[in-house]
Design an enzyme around this catalytic site. Sequence first.
Site, mmCIF file in Angstrom:
data_model
loop_
_atom_site.group_PDB
_atom_site.id
_atom_site.type_symbol
_atom_site.label_atom_id
_atom_site.label_comp_id
_atom_site.label_asym_id
_atom_site.label_seq_id
_atom_site.Cartn_x
_atom_site.Cartn_y
_atom_site.Cartn_z
ATOM 1 N N ASP A 134 -61.321 -42.477 82.407
ATOM 2 C CA ASP A 134 -60.148 -41.590 82.497
ATOM 3 C C ASP A 134 -59.589 -41.500 83.920
ATOM 4 O O ASP A 134 -58.569 -40.848 84.128
ATOM 5 C CB ASP A 134 -60.508 -40.186 81.991
ATOM 6 C CG ASP A 134 -60.610 -40.128 80.475
ATOM 7 O OD1 ASP A 134 -60.283 -41.127 79.814
ATOM 8 O OD2 ASP A 134 -61.025 -39.070 79.952
ATOM 9 N N VAL B 295 -65.018 -49.336 78.667
ATOM 10 C CA VAL B 295 -65.143 -48.283 77.658
ATOM 11 C C VAL B 295 -64.105 -48.459 76.545
ATOM 12 O O VAL B 295 -64.445 -48.369 75.361
ATOM 13 C CB VAL B 295 -65.041 -46.885 78.302
ATOM 14 C CG1 VAL B 295 -65.132 -45.788 77.247
ATOM 15 C CG2 VAL B 295 -66.155 -46.707 79.338
ATOM 16 N N ARG C 10 -56.706 -37.198 68.608
ATOM 17 C CA ARG C 10 -57.960 -37.840 68.195
ATOM 18 C C ARG C 10 -59.123 -36.851 68.151
ATOM 19 O O ARG C 10 -59.990 -36.921 67.281
ATOM 20 C CB ARG C 10 -58.290 -38.975 69.159
ATOM 21 C CG ARG C 10 -59.641 -39.576 68.854
ATOM 22 C CD ARG C 10 -59.911 -40.823 69.658
ATOM 23 N NE ARG C 10 -61.326 -41.169 69.597
ATOM 24 C CZ ARG C 10 -61.886 -41.913 68.656
ATOM 25 N NH1 ARG C 10 -61.152 -42.386 67.678
ATOM 26 N NH2 ARG C 10 -63.174 -42.176 68.676
ATOM 27 N N ASP D 37 -54.277 -40.900 72.157
ATOM 28 C CA ASP D 37 -53.825 -41.996 73.014
ATOM 29 C C ASP D 37 -54.020 -43.343 72.330
ATOM 30 O O ASP D 37 -55.022 -43.578 71.676
ATOM 31 C CB ASP D 37 -54.632 -42.009 74.302
ATOM 32 C CG ASP D 37 -54.200 -40.901 75.233
ATOM 33 O OD1 ASP D 37 -53.036 -40.477 75.139
ATOM 34 O OD2 ASP D 37 -55.026 -40.469 76.038
ATOM 35 N N LYS E 4 -60.349 -30.235 79.720
ATOM 36 C CA LYS E 4 -59.703 -30.508 78.430
ATOM 37 C C LYS E 4 -60.737 -30.997 77.413
ATOM 38 O O LYS E 4 -60.802 -30.495 76.288
ATOM 39 C CB LYS E 4 -58.634 -31.588 78.646
ATOM 40 C CG LYS E 4 -58.243 -32.408 77.449
ATOM 41 C CD LYS E 4 -57.255 -33.490 77.864
ATOM 42 C CE LYS E 4 -56.917 -34.481 76.782
ATOM 43 N NZ LYS E 4 -57.987 -35.444 76.481
ATOM 44 N N ASN E 5 -61.545 -31.994 77.811
ATOM 45 C CA ASN E 5 -62.423 -32.638 76.840
ATOM 46 C C ASN E 5 -63.598 -31.764 76.426
ATOM 47 O O ASN E 5 -64.302 -32.084 75.475
ATOM 48 C CB ASN E 5 -62.918 -33.979 77.387
ATOM 49 C CG ASN E 5 -61.810 -35.008 77.399
ATOM 50 O OD1 ASN E 5 -60.745 -34.778 76.812
ATOM 51 N ND2 ASN E 5 -62.035 -36.123 78.071
HETATM 52 C C1 UD1 Z 1 -63.731 -39.119 74.973
HETATM 53 C C2 UD1 Z 1 -62.658 -38.444 75.795
HETATM 54 C C3 UD1 Z 1 -61.824 -39.484 76.529
HETATM 55 C C4 UD1 Z 1 -62.719 -40.406 77.333
HETATM 56 C C5 UD1 Z 1 -63.833 -40.979 76.471
HETATM 57 C C6 UD1 Z 1 -64.825 -41.798 77.257
HETATM 58 C C7 UD1 Z 1 -62.183 -36.464 74.508
HETATM 59 C C8 UD1 Z 1 -61.207 -35.713 73.697
HETATM 60 N N1 UD1 Z 1 -61.802 -37.674 74.906
HETATM 61 O O1 UD1 Z 1 -63.078 -39.903 73.986
HETATM 62 O O2 UD1 Z 1 -60.899 -38.804 77.368
HETATM 63 O O3 UD1 Z 1 -61.950 -41.459 77.855
HETATM 64 O O4 UD1 Z 1 -64.549 -39.916 75.818
HETATM 65 O O5 UD1 Z 1 -65.327 -41.067 78.313
HETATM 66 O O6 UD1 Z 1 -63.255 -35.989 74.813
HETATM 67 N N2 UD1 Z 1 -66.388 -46.039 69.587
HETATM 68 C C9 UD1 Z 1 -66.713 -46.772 68.476
HETATM 69 N N3 UD1 Z 1 -67.184 -46.109 67.386
HETATM 70 C C10 UD1 Z 1 -67.352 -44.750 67.355
HETATM 71 C C11 UD1 Z 1 -67.013 -44.005 68.497
HETATM 72 C C12 UD1 Z 1 -66.537 -44.679 69.605
HETATM 73 O O7 UD1 Z 1 -66.584 -47.995 68.468
HETATM 74 O O8 UD1 Z 1 -67.802 -44.197 66.339
HETATM 75 C C13 UD1 Z 1 -65.869 -46.756 70.778
HETATM 76 C C14 UD1 Z 1 -64.419 -46.385 71.069
HETATM 77 O O9 UD1 Z 1 -63.539 -47.208 70.347
HETATM 78 C C15 UD1 Z 1 -64.343 -46.613 72.555
HETATM 79 C C16 UD1 Z 1 -65.748 -46.266 73.054
HETATM 80 O O10 UD1 Z 1 -66.581 -46.298 71.912
HETATM 81 O O11 UD1 Z 1 -64.104 -47.975 72.829
HETATM 82 C C17 UD1 Z 1 -65.855 -44.920 73.736
HETATM 83 O O12 UD1 Z 1 -65.435 -43.922 72.872
HETATM 84 P P1 UD1 Z 1 -65.944 -42.409 72.963
HETATM 85 O O13 UD1 Z 1 -66.950 -42.261 74.052
HETATM 86 O O14 UD1 Z 1 -66.312 -41.992 71.597
HETATM 87 O O15 UD1 Z 1 -64.626 -41.672 73.427
HETATM 88 P P2 UD1 Z 1 -63.891 -40.461 72.744
HETATM 89 O O16 UD1 Z 1 -64.894 -39.453 72.314
HETATM 90 O O17 UD1 Z 1 -62.892 -40.963 71.781
#
Ligand code: UD1
Length: 424
Positions: free
Chosen positions: A304, A326, A92, A116, A22-23
């Site tokens: 996840d 995370v 998202r 989510d 999916k991701n």
């Molecule tokens: C992606 C995955 C999700 C997975 C996550 C971590 C997709 C669609 N989703 O989510 O299933 O759980 O990776 O493996 O691929 N953060 C910030 N600022 C930012 C970006 C992120 O503070 O600019 C924080 C987020 O709030 C979170 C953490 O970093 O606490 C991790 O986020 P991130 O790795 O970016 O996850 P996603 O890409 O949203």
Amino acid sequence: MDAFVVRPAGPLSGRVRVNGAKNSSLKLVAAALLAEGRSVVRNVPDIADMRVMAGVLAHLGADVDHDGDAWSVDVPAVVGTATPPALAARLRASICVLGPLLARCGRARAALPGGDRIGSRNIDMHLGGLERMGATVEFGPDFVEARADRLVGADIDLEFASVGATENLLMAAVRAAGTTTIANAAREPEVADLAAFLNAMGADVRGAGTPTVEVRGVGELRPATHQVVPDRIEAGTFAVAAAVSDGEVELEGVVPGHLRLALDKLRAAGIEAEAGDTTLTVRGRGALRGVDVVTLPYPGFPTDLQPQFLVLLSQAAGTSMVTENVFDGRFSAVAELARMGADAYVEGHHIIVRGRRRLRGATVRATDVRAGAALVLAGLVADGPTVVLDPHHVDRGYADFAGRLRALGADIERRGVPARAGAA
Ligand code: UD1
């Protein structure tokens, strides 16, 4: 109102084919926006999030079609630059069109994303990186807009190895002038998969899958065809289903190396996990032992899979501690599992699970895709029946979850339940 109804049916057994990730799929179809013409992405899972993403791409002008698991995205010479708020609010990952649209059109407006509810989920690193590449960023009431006549390569240090930020910046950098270096980049297999697709489109990305990714910008990209990497989270979910039910399940079409730490934890908990080249056989051996789990960016233990592991640990001997690093709000499965009799509570960013508690069937609510899957797994071993409300969360990330569990011997159906069940 719709629900999964799960009754205990003993050990799961048989084979299940794991779908494409999916991701990865969500980002690959967004990356197709970088080139005019028809890209094809194969092994795409039939999940609700992909249908929302298809709507986002169609809104931007792409012609999206699929034949089984092969999706074609035909991108016109001129694409729209603003994502539709109603769809973005549901997904998202829709923020990931920001990078490719900005690179292609010089401007991009993304409705602020949904998805989510598992913590604050900021996008500051996405935007900071784009600014480093010369973009100006402005916020509206419910959108963010980035503009840049020409993006220029930059050195970007990510504060945290964010998957989404790494991917967005990668997709912006491929057409920037000069070289971009992303330090502390996310190393997830889905990031490497995206880089492989971008390279097939003519980009020059090196080091994806390591902490330092280097991108030399190229003027133009061309459409490409790509096969999505297997979904390690789906594989891990079925692995836990086999383990917690004390069954034996062979997973087909997996990359066992992408699940190394999760498999180590399963083995430490007393489960047999036998890895082939593209298969994984997971076998229960009776008594489960508690283990501590700490979620971290890849190759750490995946956040996840955290809720699914809580179910396993609730059935294991001893006390386990699960530390969530995370996402700051990823604890919703705990209260629902406690309603089913699990002895688990949250302390700071730790979850303490005292094991070997008999789970009882109850009416519980899926609050996100993985918590929902975890509650279904709990239902496999509870004195049934367990009613999992809001199954649409599970549909976001799992294709035909109930049907595939049923094929392994689970007693699970999806049916309407009276609305008052939702008040439980
Ligand atoms: C992606 C995955 C999700 C997975 C996550 C971590 C997709 C669609 N989703 O989510 O299933 O759980 O990776 O493996 O691929 N953060 C910030 N600022 C930012 C970006 C992120 O503070 O600019 C924080 C987020 O709030 C979170 C953490 O970093 O606490 C991790 O986020 P991130 O790795 O970016 O996850 P996603 O890409 O949203």
